[in-house]
Design a protein around this motif. Structure first.
Motif, PDB file in Angstrom:
ATOM      1  N   THR A 159     -26.212 -12.405  23.146  1.00 29.97           N
ATOM      2  CA  THR A 159     -25.747 -12.283  21.767  1.00 29.97           C
ATOM      3  C   THR A 159     -24.846 -13.469  21.434  1.00 29.97           C
ATOM      4  N   ASP A 189     -28.542 -18.592  15.591  1.00 27.54           N
ATOM      5  CA  ASP A 189     -28.938 -17.187  15.693  1.00 27.54           C
ATOM      6  C   ASP A 189     -30.129 -17.015  16.608  1.00 27.54           C
ATOM      7  N   SER A 190     -30.787 -15.885  16.454  1.00 24.87           N
ATOM      8  CA  SER A 190     -31.823 -15.507  17.416  1.00 24.87           C
ATOM      9  C   SER A 190     -33.024 -16.446  17.369  1.00 24.87           C
ATOM     10  N   ILE A 239     -35.981  -9.617  19.186  1.00 27.36           N
ATOM     11  CA  ILE A 239     -34.816 -10.308  18.632  1.00 27.36           C
ATOM     12  C   ILE A 239     -34.295  -9.526  17.444  1.00 27.36           C
ATOM     13  N   SER A 268     -29.181 -11.792  18.346  1.00 29.73           N
ATOM     14  CA  SER A 268     -29.360 -11.573  19.782  1.00 29.73           C
ATOM     15  C   SER A 268     -30.828 -11.553  20.179  1.00 29.73           C
ATOM     16  N   ILE A 269     -31.039 -11.733  21.450  1.00 33.14           N
ATOM     17  CA  ILE A 269     -32.376 -11.734  22.010  1.00 33.14           C
ATOM     18  C   ILE A 269     -32.321 -10.887  23.282  1.00 33.14           C
TER      19      ILE A 269
END
Lengths: 589, 514
Positions: A102, A116-117, A156, A160-161
């Motif tokens: 994250t 971001d993701s 995703i 976060s992933i």
């Protein structure tokens, strides 16, 4: 006592208030205006994608380290440190191994686009060969694509992933990190897309639908467009996610970085600008420090350079271990003295000869005469797998059986040879790289010491390292070789490359099915305690088999001008750059 | 003449072809470009090895690789050069790498070569004219010393004394009395030896020059000039008068009243114009301003010479134009030194200004000020230029001395003297031009060689130019890079060979190229 309690109460109240209002303490930049530091490195950045096959080298890594944030970095111990100001990650499941990464909310690229993701998805695509072409080759030429580790498309959400591994993997912690910006690479591939959010959305969609046609230009941009020997034309190439942004890159001369005005995550640097100059010659580096042209330099010292450094009255220096270590390996399969085939397949005789030979290698003498003058803190390296100071090293070194080879044992070697019934003298063809003065001295020490026990060590040196080309020379013609391995991380995997049966870097034909099995187990072991246990087991077997001996870590030297403080060299890449945010001008305190 | 040039070019092209084949195969066989990777136990090393092997066709024998490389070079003739990529430089195309490096090399080598020629020829000629004097012996001794010095040693010493020690002197600029004495005596000795003549003349030149230099040093010391050096009107005046005198002395002599008048006018103009030019330099902050001012000054010189010259218009105009052109140097220097304090404040050095590495200071390059950047180039180029110069200077001195001595014994020099020409005219008009013929050949060849010959100087001073390219290519067994270097130096050698032949015929009418 009372005062303490009051202040503690106030602190608790303040913390509570902060928690209630839901805001984090405001970030305070400690950058001092108009300060600048110049440091020397022997090569200069020429590629802003440090993950690609073309860009994966130390010169790129040290500069990109200052321009990028990551979930992890190595400190000077060396140990891994999590950078929670940037983002967090946690293992959510052991079976299947699942890791959730994250990114923190306030983190952006230097053009203001939030990280971001989509950026993490790009990292997944490249690291785990997420997209492949018709021939099943990875579209993105990552330096070390691992299509076998986490092939499932990760889930995703905004920041976060969640990566689900196909199998348990011991080095999962250092396997994944942020790479280049997703919107950057998309806009480089498709210049007509100018909105970062749109670019990211299109990229995510393409990856999720496995749209190879749309991704091919993106992969090409990722592979090639980051190559930039001087300041790149497009700002997208040198997007920064860290403390510094690119100011100017002059081919083969210097790269100038300046403090990133948007940077609010992680420790604040002190210098407004950091300049990395390319200086290859070590004498030139020392003279540049003395003259004040540069403030920090590092390299491998020769006695002359060390003498020069000691003479400086405006500079400090530290000599310390580097991550490269010297070792002697024996050859098990070339019909030589260490090959069981020579004794009619008698494993025990061959092992006795190997042990006898390793017993007479004067490790301490080599260390005392060649290394201690350059690094007074040097010690013998007693482990094949771990570098001194790394987690687990002490456990391994004290139990692995290396103590048997700590001192030269002529009588013991003679006894071993006599018991095995081997007629002396035993001829050992010994290779070292011709032209390397230090190794020529090591060879002489070994030759003299081994002669006392009945070994005739023959100079088998040549300059081209022919035996390392396994296609040309499948069997190593030399009975013993001395060279160095370089560690670039604390990864536990990778040792099978030279210890495993038939592996590409196993030049001595060493083969022990038990070791093979243990290394395979290690690769999927997630419990640190068990990891160390397995390493100890492996080492016990390797030393018992008399595979070879490790001798010393290469000595390194870091010199810095008195005008800078808080320089702290580290053995692993990015070496002395690791705490660049702590460097401060001496007169600022 | 065209057929001659064409014939020479074809012949040398063949030589280049054969040489490139030999160099290619030798370099390719000199080692394993993947050695470093083979010594790495990084899990990615195997992937890298496979990747680079494919990229460089390492599975093919070097002979085959040579021909595919040659194909890329051949494409240059249709405008699609492909010299391959350099693995040592992160897969940068070799053409780009060479383009960058050639620029820095020219910057470094050009100044050193020109200075070496001018100073070397001047010293050589004066020693020839004062053959077997004390001056001649001292110079002969020194040239042999310099000729045999290893350049890496000279370079490191230059840094120690020319940069580190000199910088700490600038930090606290006090000139000790004994160094004033030594410098005065040495300068006096040189002056009296070059001027020569009877004992009285020698003593006068010794005392006046030696005493003058010593007095100047004392003055600079007392006024703390070195703390913040400047040139100002006084400096401009002194320097223009001095250049005027030297040019006048070597071209027409002081007895030519018209030339004296013209040069005097130009010197006065230079001093007078230095004030308005300061505004020009300030507001048009651009290197082209120098060219503009140079054109103005040369034009003024020509004009003055034309009106004042009388019968000897051409000679006087030429002399005045040269004085005018050289007068630009103090003007530009003045602009640079005006910015001294600002410069010192910006650079990272704690003391002084002389840099030991690189070609520029990043903090200065950021500032958009031509004159500040010029000063920066000066402090960076000073030491490497001296290092390169000092070695070839010795050679030029010897060649010039031998050549002039040879010419001075020719019949036409005796004839010129016999018909009553002054010694200056004999030396400068009749002997000098003929003495330059063998030197022209050496200059042409030397320049080609020096392009690739600065390997060590570049390394010691951390200059990234052709030499370091070659060094890097050899170390990393990067065949494409080495071949790129070879092509450039090879072609330059060929071109300069042809130029030397043409120059030879231009200087000596007896030689025809056909």
């Amino acid at each position: 006592m009372k005062k303490k309690r009051v202040s503690a109460a106030i602190a608790v109240l303040a913390a509570g208030a902060l928690a209630l209002t839901g805001c984090t303490p405001p970030y305070e930049s400690e950058v001092i205006a108009d300060t600048e530091i110049t440091v020397a490195w022997n090569d200069l950045i020429d590629n802003f994608n440090g993950s690609s096959a073309a860009g994966n080298n130390t010169a790129n890594a040290v500069v990109l380290y200052m321009m990028n944030s990551s979930f992890l970095y190595y400190n000077s111990e060396p140990a891994l440190v999590r950078n929670t100001d940037f983002g967090t990650f946690e293992k959510t499941s052991d079976d299947p191994l699942t890791v959730k990464y994250t990114i923190n909310d306030n983190v952006t690229w230097s053009d203001g686009t939030p990280i971001d993701s989509a950026d993490l998805l790009l990292a997944w695509t490249t690291i785990f060969a997420g997209v492949t072409d018709a021939d099943d080759a990875p579209l993105f030429t990552h330096a070390n694509p691992r299509g076998d580790l986490a092939s499932a498309l990760p889930e995703i959400d905004d920041k976060s992933i969640t990566i689900v591994y196909d199998k348990a993997y011991v080095d999962w912690e250092i396997q994944f990190d942020l790479g280049v910006a997703a919107h950057g690479v998309v806009e480089l591939a498709y210049p007509e897309i100018t909105d970062p959010e749109e670019a990211k959305a299109m990229f995510v969609e393409a990856v999720q639908n496995d749209d190879v046609d749309w991704l091919t230009p993106v992969a090409k941009a990722w592979n090639d467009e980051y190559q930039a020997p001087s300041t790149p034309d497009s700002d997208l190439v040198a997007l920064s996610s860290g403390a510094y942004v690119l100011d100017e890159l002059v081919e083969n001369e210097y790269v100038a970085l300046k403090a990133n005005p948007l940077y609010t995550w992680g420790p604040s640097p002190k210098y407004e600008r950091i300049i990395v100059r390319q200086i290859e010659d070590s004498t030139a580096q020392v003279q540049a420090i003395e003259n004040g042209d540069v403030q920090i330099a590092a390299g491998q010292p020769t006695p002359d350079v060390l003498e020069l450094v000691k003479g400086l009255d405006n500079a400090d220096y530290v000599t310390a271990d580097e991550a490269t270590y010297e070792h002697v390996d024996l050859t098990f399969n070339n019909g030589g003295p260490f090959d069981p085939a020579t004794y009619g397949g008698d494993e025990d005789t061959a092992k006795a000869v190997r042990q006898a030979f390793l017993k007479v290698i004067p490790r301490q003498e080599i260390l005392d005469k060649l290394i201690l003058p350059l690094n007074e803190n040097a010690t013998l390296r007693d482990s094949v797998l771990q570098i001194p100071g790394a987690p687990g090293y002490d456990d391994i070194a004290s139990t692995n059986g290396s103590a048997d080879y700590a001192e030269v044992d002529i009588e013991g070697a003679k006894a071993l040879l006599a018991d095995a019934g081997v007629t002396t003298p035993v001829e050992v063809k010994f290779w070292y790289p011709e032209g390397n003065v230090r190794r020529a001295s090591e060879f002489e020490f070994i030759q003299q010491s081994a002669a006392l026990a009945g070994f005739t060590v023959v100079d088998d040196s040549e300059p081209t390292w022919a035996f390392t080309d396994k296609e040309a020379l499948p069997i190593n013609p030399h009975d013993a070789v001395i060279f160095a391995w370089q560690s670039t991380s604390l990864a536990l995997t990778g040792s099978d490359q030279y210890l495993g049966s038939g592996q590409p870097s196993n030049f001595g034909g060493y083969s022990n099915t038990e070791v093979d099995g243990l290394l395979k187990d290690l690769e999927t072991e997630l419990d640190p305690a068990v990891q160390t246990e397995i390493q100890v087991e492996v080492e016990k077997l390797v030393w018992e088999d008399a595979y070879g001996v490790t001798i010393f870590q290469f000595p390194g030297i870091t010199v810095w001008n008195n005008s800078v403080t808080n320089v702290d060299p580290s053995p692993l890449s990015p070496t002395y750059f690791w705490n660049f945010w702590e460097w401060a001008p001496a007169d600022s305190e | 003449m065209l057929t001659f040039v064409a014939r020479r070019l074809v012949a040398t092209l063949l030589v280049l072809l054969v040489a490139s084949f030999i160099v290619y195969v030798l370099t390719a066989n000199s080692g394993d470009p993947l050695r470093e990777l083979r010594g790495s136990r990084d899990p990615s090393a195997q992937d890298q090895i496979a990747y680079l092997s494919g990229l460089l066709n390492l599975d093919q024998p070097p002979v085959l690789r040579y021909f595919s490389w040659l194909g890329g070079v051949g494409a240059c003739f249709i405008g699609q050069c492909d010299l391959g990529i350099s693995v040592a430089r992160g897969e940068q195309p070799v053409i780009e790498a060479i383009g960058g490096a050639l620029g820095s090399t020219l910057q470094l080598v050009l100044a050193a070569t020109i200075l070496a020629i001018v100073i070397g020829v001047a010293i050589g000629m004066t020693t020839a004219l004062r053959q077997y004097s004390g001056y001649d012996y001292v110079v002969t001794f020194l040239t042999f010393v310099f000729y045999s010095l290893p350049i890496f040693w000279v370079a490191v010493l230059l840094k120690e004394f020319g940069a580190i020690q000199f910088n700490s002197f600038l930090g606290n600029p006090v000139i000790p009395w004994w160094s004033i004495l030594v410098i005065g005596i040495v300068m006096g000795f040189i002056a009296s030896s070059v001027v020569g003549g009877e004992l009285r003349t020698r003593v006068i030149s010794f005392v006046s020059v030696g005493g003058g230099v010593a007095a100047l040093l004392i003055l600079l010391d007392v006024t703390r000039w070195f703390e913040s050096p400047s040139i100002g009107y006084v400096g401009i005046a002194l320097m223009s008068v001095a250049t005027g005198a030297v040019v006048l002395f070597t071209s027409t002599g002081f007895h030519n009243r018209r030339a004296l008048l013209a040069v005097g006018i130009v010197v006065v103009l230079t001093i007078a114009l230095s004030w308005p030019f300061q505004f020009l330099f300030y507001y048009v902050n651009n290197p082209w301003t120098v060219v503009l001012v140079l054109a103005i000054m040369v034009g003024l010189g020509l004009l003055v010479g034309f009106f004042v010259g009388g019968d000897g218009k051409a000679v006087v105009a030429r002399t005045a134009a040269i004085v005018g052109g050289l007068g630009v140097i103090p003007l530009v220097l003045d602009q640079m030194f005006i910015r001294w304090d600002e410069y010192v404040a910006r650079i990272p050095l704690s003391n002084g200004v002389i840099a030991t590495i690189g070609a520029s200071t990043p903090a200065i390059r950021r500032v958009d000020d031509t004159w500040l950047n010029m000063l920066d180039s000066l402090t960076h180029m000073l030491l490497p230029t001296i290092a390169l110069m000092i070695i070839s200077l010795a050679a030029y001195t010897r060649y010039a001395r031998a050549s002039l001595l040879d010419v001075m014994n020719q019949d036409y020099v005796r004839t010129a003297r016999a018909k009553g020409l002054g010694e200056r005219t004999v030396v400068m008009r009749h002997a000098f031009r003929n003495a330059m013929i063998p030197i022209a050949t050496i200059i042409a060849l030397d320049f080609g060689a020096v392009i690739g010959g600065a390997v060590i100087t570049e390394r010691v001073f951390a200059w990234q130019a052709m030499g370091s390219l070659f060094n890097e290519g050899l170390h990393r067994i990067d065949v494409n890079l080495v071949m790129g270097f070879f092509l450039v130096t090879g072609i330059l050698a060929v071109i300069f060979n042809v130029i030397a032949d043409l120059l030879y015929s231009a200087l000596d009418p007896r030689i025809r190229v056909s």
